[in-house]
Design a protein around this motif. Sequence first.
Motif, PDB file in Angstrom:
ATOM      1  N   PHE A   1       0.663  -1.033  -0.175  1.00  0.00           N
ATOM      2  CA  PHE A   1      -0.103  -0.160   0.087  1.00  0.00           C
ATOM      3  C   PHE A   1       0.960   1.036  -0.027  1.00  0.00           C
ATOM      4  N   ASN A   2       1.803   1.215   0.826  1.00  0.00           N
ATOM      5  CA  ASN A   2       2.735   2.497   0.742  1.00  0.00           C
ATOM      6  C   ASN A   2       3.304   2.549  -0.433  1.00  0.00           C
ATOM      7  N   TYR A   3       3.824   1.652  -1.186  1.00  0.00           N
ATOM      8  CA  TYR A   3       4.244   1.600  -2.454  1.00  0.00           C
ATOM      9  C   TYR A   3       3.566   2.197  -3.393  1.00  0.00           C
ATOM     10  N   LEU A   4       2.514   1.955  -3.574  1.00  0.00           N
ATOM     11  CA  LEU A   4       1.168   2.590  -4.254  1.00  0.00           C
ATOM     12  C   LEU A   4       0.957   4.041  -3.880  1.00  0.00           C
ATOM     13  N   TYR A   5       0.947   4.280  -3.106  1.00  0.00           N
ATOM     14  CA  TYR A   5       0.909   5.641  -2.481  1.00  0.00           C
ATOM     15  C   TYR A   5       1.880   6.568  -2.958  1.00  0.00           C
ATOM     16  N   ALA A   6       3.021   6.017  -2.667  1.00  0.00           N
ATOM     17  CA  ALA A   6       4.257   7.146  -2.580  1.00  0.00           C
ATOM     18  C   ALA A   6       5.123   6.731  -4.078  1.00  0.00           C
ATOM     19  N   HIS A   7       4.735   5.598  -4.461  1.00  0.00           N
ATOM     20  CA  HIS A   7       5.471   4.933  -5.938  1.00  0.00           C
ATOM     21  C   HIS A   7       6.974   4.539  -5.442  1.00  0.00           C
ATOM     22  N   MET A   8       7.146   4.566  -4.273  1.00  0.00           N
ATOM     23  CA  MET A   8       8.520   3.805  -3.631  1.00  0.00           C
ATOM     24  C   MET A   8       7.892   3.496  -2.270  1.00  0.00           C
ATOM     25  N   VAL A   9       8.716   2.918  -1.440  1.00  0.00           N
ATOM     26  CA  VAL A   9       8.451   2.520  -0.296  1.00  0.00           C
ATOM     27  C   VAL A   9       9.144   3.346   0.844  1.00  0.00           C
ATOM     28  N   PRO A  10       8.466   4.483   1.298  1.00  0.00           N
ATOM     29  CA  PRO A  10       9.257   5.303   1.991  1.00  0.00           C
ATOM     30  C   PRO A  10       9.601   4.967   3.559  1.00  0.00           C
ATOM     31  N   SER A  11      10.823   5.296   3.769  1.00  0.00           N
ATOM     32  CA  SER A  11      11.552   4.720   5.031  1.00  0.00           C
ATOM     33  C   SER A  11      10.674   5.323   6.065  1.00  0.00           C
ATOM     34  N   PRO A  12      10.771   4.875   7.384  1.00  0.00           N
ATOM     35  CA  PRO A  12      11.537   3.912   7.972  1.00  0.00           C
ATOM     36  C   PRO A  12      11.028   2.545   7.570  1.00  0.00           C
TER      37      PRO A  12
ATOM     38  N   GLU B   1      -0.466  15.972  -0.902  1.00  0.00           N
ATOM     39  CA  GLU B   1      -0.830  14.807  -1.608  1.00  0.00           C
ATOM     40  C   GLU B   1      -2.181  15.069  -2.266  1.00  0.00           C
ATOM     41  N   SER B   2      -2.585  16.247  -2.492  1.00  0.00           N
ATOM     42  CA  SER B   2      -4.037  16.410  -2.970  1.00  0.00           C
ATOM     43  C   SER B   2      -4.213  15.695  -4.211  1.00  0.00           C
ATOM     44  N   TYR B   3      -3.144  15.363  -5.205  1.00  0.00           N
ATOM     45  CA  TYR B   3      -3.537  15.080  -6.519  1.00  0.00           C
ATOM     46  C   TYR B   3      -2.902  13.662  -6.451  1.00  0.00           C
ATOM     47  N   ASN B   4      -2.835  12.922  -5.258  1.00  0.00           N
ATOM     48  CA  ASN B   4      -2.417  11.588  -5.067  1.00  0.00           C
ATOM     49  C   ASN B   4      -3.514  10.662  -5.881  1.00  0.00           C
ATOM     50  N   PHE B   5      -3.164   9.491  -6.637  1.00  0.00           N
ATOM     51  CA  PHE B   5      -4.240   8.624  -7.121  1.00  0.00           C
ATOM     52  C   PHE B   5      -4.983   8.008  -5.942  1.00  0.00           C
ATOM     53  N   LEU B   6      -4.303   7.734  -4.830  1.00  0.00           N
ATOM     54  CA  LEU B   6      -5.021   7.148  -3.706  1.00  0.00           C
ATOM     55  C   LEU B   6      -6.060   8.228  -2.835  1.00  0.00           C
ATOM     56  N   GLU B   7      -5.454   9.505  -2.861  1.00  0.00           N
ATOM     57  CA  GLU B   7      -6.209  10.411  -2.234  1.00  0.00           C
ATOM     58  C   GLU B   7      -7.370  10.780  -2.937  1.00  0.00           C
ATOM     59  N   ARG B   8      -7.271  10.628  -4.114  1.00  0.00           N
ATOM     60  CA  ARG B   8      -8.330  11.232  -5.302  1.00  0.00           C
ATOM     61  C   ARG B   8      -9.515  10.230  -5.224  1.00  0.00           C
ATOM     62  N   GLY B   9      -8.872   8.878  -5.024  1.00  0.00           N
ATOM     63  CA  GLY B   9      -9.798   7.789  -5.344  1.00  0.00           C
ATOM     64  C   GLY B   9     -10.583   7.297  -3.860  1.00  0.00           C
ATOM     65  N   ASP B  10     -11.616   6.473  -4.241  1.00  0.00           N
ATOM     66  CA  ASP B  10     -12.324   5.985  -3.110  1.00  0.00           C
ATOM     67  C   ASP B  10     -11.659   4.382  -2.775  1.00  0.00           C
ATOM     68  N   LEU B  11     -10.764   4.383  -1.532  1.00  0.00           N
ATOM     69  CA  LEU B  11     -10.110   3.125  -1.277  1.00  0.00           C
ATOM     70  C   LEU B  11     -11.012   1.897  -1.579  1.00  0.00           C
ATOM     71  N   ALA B  12     -12.195   2.010  -0.948  1.00  0.00           N
ATOM     72  CA  ALA B  12     -13.101   0.799  -0.904  1.00  0.00           C
ATOM     73  C   ALA B  12     -13.524   0.313  -2.249  1.00  0.00           C
ATOM     74  N   SER B  13     -13.551   1.252  -3.126  1.00  0.00           N
ATOM     75  CA  SER B  13     -13.768   0.895  -4.686  1.00  0.00           C
ATOM     76  C   SER B  13     -12.467   0.425  -5.323  1.00  0.00           C
ATOM     77  N   MET B  14     -11.299   0.839  -4.714  1.00  0.00           N
ATOM     78  CA  MET B  14     -10.084   0.342  -5.690  1.00  0.00           C
ATOM     79  C   MET B  14      -9.606  -0.745  -5.162  1.00  0.00           C
ATOM     80  N   PHE B  15      -9.447  -1.046  -3.791  1.00  0.00           N
ATOM     81  CA  PHE B  15      -8.686  -2.266  -3.066  1.00  0.00           C
ATOM     82  C   PHE B  15      -9.722  -3.379  -2.793  1.00  0.00           C
ATOM     83  N   GLU B  16      -9.330  -4.616  -2.771  1.00  0.00           N
ATOM     84  CA  GLU B  16     -10.011  -5.792  -2.432  1.00  0.00           C
ATOM     85  C   GLU B  16     -10.160  -5.598  -0.780  1.00  0.00           C
ATOM     86  N   PRO B  17     -11.620  -5.869  -0.360  1.00  0.00           N
ATOM     87  CA  PRO B  17     -11.656  -5.647   1.159  1.00  0.00           C
ATOM     88  C   PRO B  17     -10.882  -6.325   2.026  1.00  0.00           C
TER      89      PRO B  17
END
Length: 608
Positions: free
Chosen positions: A160-171, A409-425
């Motif tokens: 999830f963190n990767y899909l949000y940031a397009h890399m895996v943010p540390s830590p 992050e206003s234009y982030n794909f995951l912020e602009r979308g509805d997580l419930a309709s994007m991801f498997e429950p």
Amino acid sequence: MTEICGWFGATGNRDESARRTWLGAPPGQSIPAQQAFGAGFGWQVSSGVGAHHAHVDSDGGLCIVGRAFWRGELLEAGSLPALRVALASDFRAVLGMLRGHFLLLAHEVRADRLLLATDRMGVYPLAFADRGGALVFASDARHVASNPLVSAGVSSQGIFNYLYAHMVPSPGTIFNGVDKLLPAQYLLREGGRTERDFYWRMPYEDGRDWALKPASDELKAVLAGAVRRAAGDAQPGCFLSGGTDSSTVSGVFSRQANAPVDTYSIGFDVEGFDEMEYARLAVRHFGCRPHEYYVTPADVVTAVPRVAAAYDEPFGNASAVPTLFCSQMAAADGKTVLLAGDGGDELFGGNARYAKQKVFEIYQRLPAGLRSGLLEPLVLGSGATSIGPLRKLRSYVEQARIPLPDRLESYNFLERGDLASMFEPDFLGRIEASEPAMIAREVYARAPQDQPVNCMMHLDLKQTLADNDLRKVTRMCALAGVEVRYPLLDDEVVEFSARVPIDWKVRGTQLRWFFKEALKDFLPHDIITKSKHGFGLPFGAWMRSDDKLKQLAYDSLITFRKRRVLQTAYVDALLESHRTDHANYYGVMIWVLMMLEQWLQVNEPGLN
């Protein structure tokens, strides 16, 4: 590439031969440099093609990977004993005095103590895990995960963190229970306890009463010293995109060299993506020896599996591909070291969001009662604001009411979308959706809160540079067999930038005002005044026109759907949206998913 790996502490009844086997086989490494074993510890530093410097003292108790400076001198094997004594006395003070880009390991047998530290800018990453009383560590997160004491799989939160940031943010990392050190952090393991803290913090000031001429002269002197230290005894080439930073590094080095400097530039035969004309302008201005290559869709098809497999975590920055081809061009030319221009925007105020967010911060400075009691009900609650010029006012208030750094992050794909309709429950139930934002807030809050521009730059030093751009460039250079060095991230440049007045970094909406003003008699005028342009890849456009690239992307996403992370309907809608006039916009998320699937195919067949 140079990697350090090892373990320290109790290991229970686990098979020592398995640990030794793990120690001797870092991913992608084949040339062991030095090893050390003892009761309750074992470590190795290994080097492959394109290795960075590594120095180990005579009994294996101290190792420095990279180029570190102490007491004004470049650390080499002969100076390690004195450093080791100093570290045993007061390691925090010594770490604070170390300069350069490095990874440090110091082991004291008598004190049963292990110290690990990475440099101030996080050029050299380090992953670690605490298992069964033992600390396992490595430069490559995959290596930690594969240790028999760790045996960590890919985590849903990391995905999830990767899909949000397009890399895996540390830590965090992509693996369960495996973490990374942040820039300027140390990790001390002593007496079975682990201590982790910062040994240095960015010393931001809001400088006052600066005079332009002496400040400009100081900047030029600092840049000259930084480039001289980065070049060292090598005969490096320079990345040259035609932007302010790479042109500055190439230009300064050209003035210092006794022969034309070799520059390496990448172009794209796509309108809006090619900056070769600016690179050529810098070449003519500084008398460089240019080397150019135009990346094609066929190159991307060939490179994608190699790029994905090179990273220890999934990595979604598409500019890794042109970086690889640029590095390969230099390697074919016989270069073993390249100078890169990364860091200038994050130190001197060059990212467009810094100016944009200043406009939104005007709203944040209004009294809270006025905002929540009058303006927001009036603007957001009225249907009239959905038409005509009032629509812009509504959009402004909607964004401005979100505090920094979340607003970034206003234009982030995951912020602009509805997580419930994007991801498997089931997947969504295993993750904390707020974690990426929480990571960003912690970094943002470590800078003075009355200086939003510095706070944003502080966040970018960690997330845009250490977590993203430095990973991108360092890994791709290593894949090509070239060492990369970053003059603009030299400690003197960094400390100087922290003292620059805030309104000299972003003056009104003018980005990098002071830096450009100071170098206007050095850089070509057209480079100084050009609009900012990234090192982007026209993947979205090429995917529509090139059948092989489209097939690679479609096959990757079809396979990824079976992993039950995203809902099938969302993936299908993403591909359908790409066929519209917004190919480049939706192409970003398609690339991110494609690179994730390509990485998973190599590293992890399933999810935990």
